[in-house]
Motif scaffolding. Structure first.
Motif, PDB file in Angstrom:
ATOM      1  N   TYR A  36       8.009  10.576 -38.085  1.00  0.00           N
ATOM      2  CA  TYR A  36       8.636  11.506 -39.028  1.00  0.00           C
ATOM      3  C   TYR A  36       9.385  10.675 -40.066  1.00  0.00           C
ATOM      4  O   TYR A  36       9.874   9.584 -39.770  1.00  0.00           O
ATOM      5  CB  TYR A  36       9.620  12.429 -38.310  1.00  0.00           C
ATOM      6  N   GLY A  66       6.130  15.167 -41.631  1.00  0.00           N
ATOM      7  CA  GLY A  66       5.703  14.953 -40.263  1.00  0.00           C
ATOM      8  C   GLY A  66       4.727  13.801 -40.148  1.00  0.00           C
ATOM      9  O   GLY A  66       4.248  13.264 -41.156  1.00  0.00           O
ATOM     10  N   VAL A  69       1.183  12.818 -42.451  1.00  0.00           N
ATOM     11  CA  VAL A  69       1.126  13.426 -43.783  1.00  0.00           C
ATOM     12  C   VAL A  69       1.066  12.304 -44.819  1.00  0.00           C
ATOM     13  O   VAL A  69       2.013  11.524 -44.951  1.00  0.00           O
ATOM     14  CB  VAL A  69       2.352  14.318 -44.056  1.00  0.00           C
ATOM     15  N   LYS A 117       7.390  21.446 -36.576  1.00  0.00           N
ATOM     16  CA  LYS A 117       6.092  22.064 -36.859  1.00  0.00           C
ATOM     17  C   LYS A 117       5.901  22.232 -38.360  1.00  0.00           C
ATOM     18  O   LYS A 117       4.822  21.934 -38.903  1.00  0.00           O
ATOM     19  CB  LYS A 117       5.998  23.423 -36.158  1.00  0.00           C
ATOM     20  N   SER A 120       4.789  19.275 -40.741  1.00  0.00           N
ATOM     21  CA  SER A 120       3.378  18.918 -40.913  1.00  0.00           C
ATOM     22  C   SER A 120       2.851  19.388 -42.263  1.00  0.00           C
ATOM     23  O   SER A 120       1.801  18.915 -42.722  1.00  0.00           O
ATOM     24  CB  SER A 120       2.540  19.531 -39.788  1.00  0.00           C
ATOM     25  N   ARG A 121       3.576  20.291 -42.910  1.00  0.00           N
ATOM     26  CA  ARG A 121       3.198  20.760 -44.247  1.00  0.00           C
ATOM     27  C   ARG A 121       4.024  20.074 -45.338  1.00  0.00           C
ATOM     28  O   ARG A 121       3.794  20.303 -46.518  1.00  0.00           O
ATOM     29  CB  ARG A 121       3.378  22.288 -44.326  1.00  0.00           C
TER      30      ARG A 121
END
Length: 289
Positions: A36, A66, A69, A117, A120-121
């Motif tokens: 991260y 995340g 990415v 979660k 991740s975007r």
């Protein structure tokens, strides 16, 4: 199979790493890693590529990504000029995806699980959250031992609770890239970032990878989820936003040609499609601040 270039090694003896960046420019390498990443720009301007998004960045830009990415902060051209005295300054925190172990599955961690979660975007923070998190990031540099870990957990709690954030790309976007492909995409991205203000042909971009235009178009869309022409248009629109907000001396027509558009009508049409308003309305927003 090697995935995208790994850059942020954390010693086995540490839970997380804080780095202060002071260089001529940010690293212009499109890459991803397994940790991260919380990153804040303290000084510097340019264009930010995260996942399949293209945005301008300036001091105060704060993002949380995340594992896996892909991202790149490309500083403006003036930072690459050896004669200038400009420099960039940033703070970045890396921590492993499993640093909480089984603790992350407990009820008390529900908000932080949701945060991870959404990372991740890609997450972009704004408003008071940036001021609060920026102060905490600066403070954590001076902390040691358990005090530094407590500070990190407090930051994650704030990141999970604040409403001052936006997600950067849609949930369907997925990106896995071998290291050899990472180098190829880097060639294209950096070429586009250097030349988007001029006329860029599909043939010239394809030649960088020794591909036919048809093969290159298909390859670029698979790897970035967008066409090459849309990618160039986004670069030009983001640069136009910067000029419209910072340079009152340029007319809208001059901004259009300075960003690489051949006609004012096309610029107006593309700007409205991407920004949901006209260039004139966008400029007026800043003139009233």
């Amino acid at each position: 199979m090697k995935l995208a270039l790994q850059k942020s090694s954390i010693p086995a003896s540490k839970i997380f790493v804080v780095k202060e960046l002071k260089e001529k420019h940010f690293d212009a390498t499109w890459h991803a890693h397994s940790e991260y990443q919380l990153f804040m720009v303290l000084k510097g301007k340019g264009t930010r590529f995260i996942g399949n998004t293209v945005q301008s960045f300036d001091a105060g830009d704060l993002t949380f990504l995340g594992p896996g990415v892909p991202h790149l902060w490309r500083s403006d051209g003036m930072y690459f000029d050896r004669r200038n005295k400009h420099f960039i300054h940033g703070l970045v925190i890396y921590f492993r995806a499993d640093f909480m172990g089984d603790l992350i599955e407990k009820d008390e961690m529900q908000q932080i699980r949701s945060l991870f979660k959404e990372a991740s975007r890609g997450i972009e923070y704004y408003g008071q959250a940036v001021d609060q998190l920026g102060t905490m990031m600066k403070d954590i540099i001076a902390e040691h031992g358990t005090a530094s870990l407590i500070q990190l957990l407090q930051m994650l709690e704030l990141m999970a609770q604040t409403k001052e954030y936006r997600l950067l790309h849609n949930a369907d976007y997925a990106y896995k890239l071998k290291e050899s492909e990472t180098r190829r995409i880097n060639l294209v991205i950096n070429y586009a970032a250097r030349h988007f203000q001029k006329h860029i042909t599909l043939d010239a971009a394809a030649a960088l990878l020794n591909m036919t235009p048809t093969s290159f178009s298909r390859y670029f869309r698979i790897k970035t989820s967008k066409s090459f022409s849309d990618f160039i248009t986004e670069l030009r629109i983001r640069h136009a936003c910067k000029l419209l907000s910072e340079d009152d001396d340029k007319t809208i027509s001059q901004v259009s040609y300075a960003c690489g558009f051949n006609t004012l009508s096309n610029f107006n049409r593309q700007f409205k499609r991407h920004m949901k308003m006209t260039p004139k309305a966008y400029r007026e927003q800043f003139s009233t601040l």
